[in-house]
Design a protein around this motif. Sequence first.
Motif, PDB file in Angstrom:
ATOM      1  N   VAL A 159      80.807  85.806 -91.785  1.00 34.67           N
ATOM      2  CA  VAL A 159      81.587  86.813 -91.063  1.00 34.67           C
ATOM      3  C   VAL A 159      83.089  86.631 -91.274  1.00 34.67           C
ATOM      4  O   VAL A 159      83.865  87.538 -90.946  1.00 34.67           O
ATOM      5  CB  VAL A 159      81.280  86.779 -89.552  1.00 34.67           C
ATOM      6  N   SER A 160      83.514  85.498 -91.813  1.00 38.70           N
ATOM      7  CA  SER A 160      84.948  85.280 -92.019  1.00 38.70           C
ATOM      8  C   SER A 160      85.532  86.242 -93.052  1.00 38.70           C
ATOM      9  O   SER A 160      86.744  86.420 -93.134  1.00 38.70           O
ATOM     10  CB  SER A 160      85.202  83.833 -92.453  1.00 38.70           C
ATOM     11  N   LYS A 161      84.652  86.893 -93.804  1.00 40.58           N
ATOM     12  CA  LYS A 161      85.112  87.851 -94.819  1.00 40.58           C
ATOM     13  C   LYS A 161      85.490  89.192 -94.208  1.00 40.58           C
ATOM     14  O   LYS A 161      86.048  90.043 -94.896  1.00 40.58           O
ATOM     15  CB  LYS A 161      84.013  88.069 -95.871  1.00 40.58           C
ATOM     16  N   TYR A 162      85.169  89.391 -92.924  1.00 44.79           N
ATOM     17  CA  TYR A 162      85.346  90.709 -92.304  1.00 44.79           C
ATOM     18  C   TYR A 162      86.420  90.669 -91.216  1.00 44.79           C
ATOM     19  O   TYR A 162      86.510  89.721 -90.436  1.00 44.79           O
ATOM     20  CB  TYR A 162      84.028  91.190 -91.701  1.00 44.79           C
ATOM     21  N   ALA A 163      87.224  91.733 -91.189  1.00 42.15           N
ATOM     22  CA  ALA A 163      88.243  91.860 -90.149  1.00 42.15           C
ATOM     23  C   ALA A 163      87.646  92.435 -88.874  1.00 42.15           C
ATOM     24  O   ALA A 163      88.118  92.163 -87.770  1.00 42.15           O
ATOM     25  CB  ALA A 163      89.381  92.753 -90.639  1.00 42.15           C
ATOM     26  N   LYS A 164      86.594  93.255 -89.014  1.00 43.77           N
ATOM     27  CA  LYS A 164      85.950  93.886 -87.869  1.00 43.77           C
ATOM     28  C   LYS A 164      84.439  93.760 -88.006  1.00 43.77           C
ATOM     29  O   LYS A 164      83.904  93.800 -89.111  1.00 43.77           O
ATOM     30  CB  LYS A 164      86.323  95.367 -87.776  1.00 43.77           C
ATOM     31  N   ILE A 165      83.777  93.629 -86.884  1.00 41.57           N
ATOM     32  CA  ILE A 165      82.318  93.583 -86.863  1.00 41.57           C
ATOM     33  C   ILE A 165      81.831  94.594 -85.834  1.00 41.57           C
ATOM     34  O   ILE A 165      82.274  94.572 -84.677  1.00 41.57           O
ATOM     35  CB  ILE A 165      81.801  92.180 -86.497  1.00 41.57           C
ATOM     36  N   VAL A 166      80.961  95.492 -86.251  1.00 38.51           N
ATOM     37  CA  VAL A 166      80.405  96.517 -85.365  1.00 38.51           C
ATOM     38  C   VAL A 166      78.941  96.200 -85.113  1.00 38.51           C
ATOM     39  O   VAL A 166      78.155  96.083 -86.060  1.00 38.51           O
ATOM     40  CB  VAL A 166      80.539  97.926 -85.990  1.00 38.51           C
ATOM     41  N   PHE A 167      78.590  96.035 -83.846  1.00 35.65           N
ATOM     42  CA  PHE A 167      77.184  95.835 -83.487  1.00 35.65           C
ATOM     43  C   PHE A 167      76.580  97.191 -83.129  1.00 35.65           C
ATOM     44  O   PHE A 167      77.072  97.888 -82.251  1.00 35.65           O
ATOM     45  CB  PHE A 167      77.059  94.891 -82.295  1.00 35.65           C
ATOM     46  N   TYR A 168      75.521  97.529 -83.802  1.00 30.34           N
ATOM     47  CA  TYR A 168      74.830  98.795 -83.524  1.00 30.34           C
ATOM     48  C   TYR A 168      73.349  98.471 -83.400  1.00 30.34           C
ATOM     49  O   TYR A 168      72.698  98.122 -84.374  1.00 30.34           O
ATOM     50  CB  TYR A 168      75.093  99.790 -84.652  1.00 30.34           C
TER      51      TYR A 168
END
Length: 204
Positions: A159-168
Motif C-alpha cells: 500500500v505504500s505505493k498509493y497516495a489514496k486507498i478506497v474501500f468499497y
Amino acid sequence: SDNSRALYEFLRANYQEVSGTWIVADSARCEELNRMGIKAVKKNSIVGLWTFMKAKAVITSHMNLYSIRSRLQVFVNLWHGVALKAIGYMDKDTVRAQLASLNDDNCITISTSRTVSTVFGGCFHVNINHLYITGQPRNDDLFSPISDSELSLLLDCDVSKYAKIVFYMPTFRQGYLERTEGKNLEGANIFRFEKFNLKNFQEY
C-alpha cells in the motif's frame, strides 16, 4: 460476525471481569479459537446449549439463536450493516411467521443514525425505545492507527505505493432467492454507475 468480534475485543481489553464465550458452528474454527485462548463452544452441542442458556446476555450480528432465548436474557442485535436493501418485514418474500420480535424489555438493537433507526424499525418491527444510536463497533477500528505493513498484509499488496486507498465493500445478492438486486457487474464498472470512467477513477 465483524461487529460481534469488534465488541468482544473491546470488552476483553477494557472489561476483564466480563466473561465472553463464542458459540461457533464450525468445529475446526471452534478448536482454532480455543487454541488462540479465545473461549468457544460448538453450536448444536450439549455444552453449546448449556453455555447459551446460562448466558446473562446474548450478542449477535445475525439474530442467531433468538428463537430459543429466555426473556430474562439481554439480547443485543448488532446487525451486520445498514439496510439499503429489503430485509425482514420490508422484504416481500420473507415468511413473516419466521421473523423475530425485538420489542421485549431486554432487547436492544443498535443503529448508526436516526435515519437508520427508522429503517430498522420497519425492517425488524422494533419500537424506537429499543433502538440505540451507537454506530457499528467494527467501524471504530477505522479510527485506530494502522501501519502500512499491517494494511499491506491485510490487502495482500504494497500500500505504500498509493497516495489514496478506497474501500468499497458492497453486498449484492444476485441469485439470492432467484432474483437480481441492482445492476449486474459489467467489466471494470465496479460501482455499476451508468457513467463510469475507470481512467478518471484510477487517476483520482
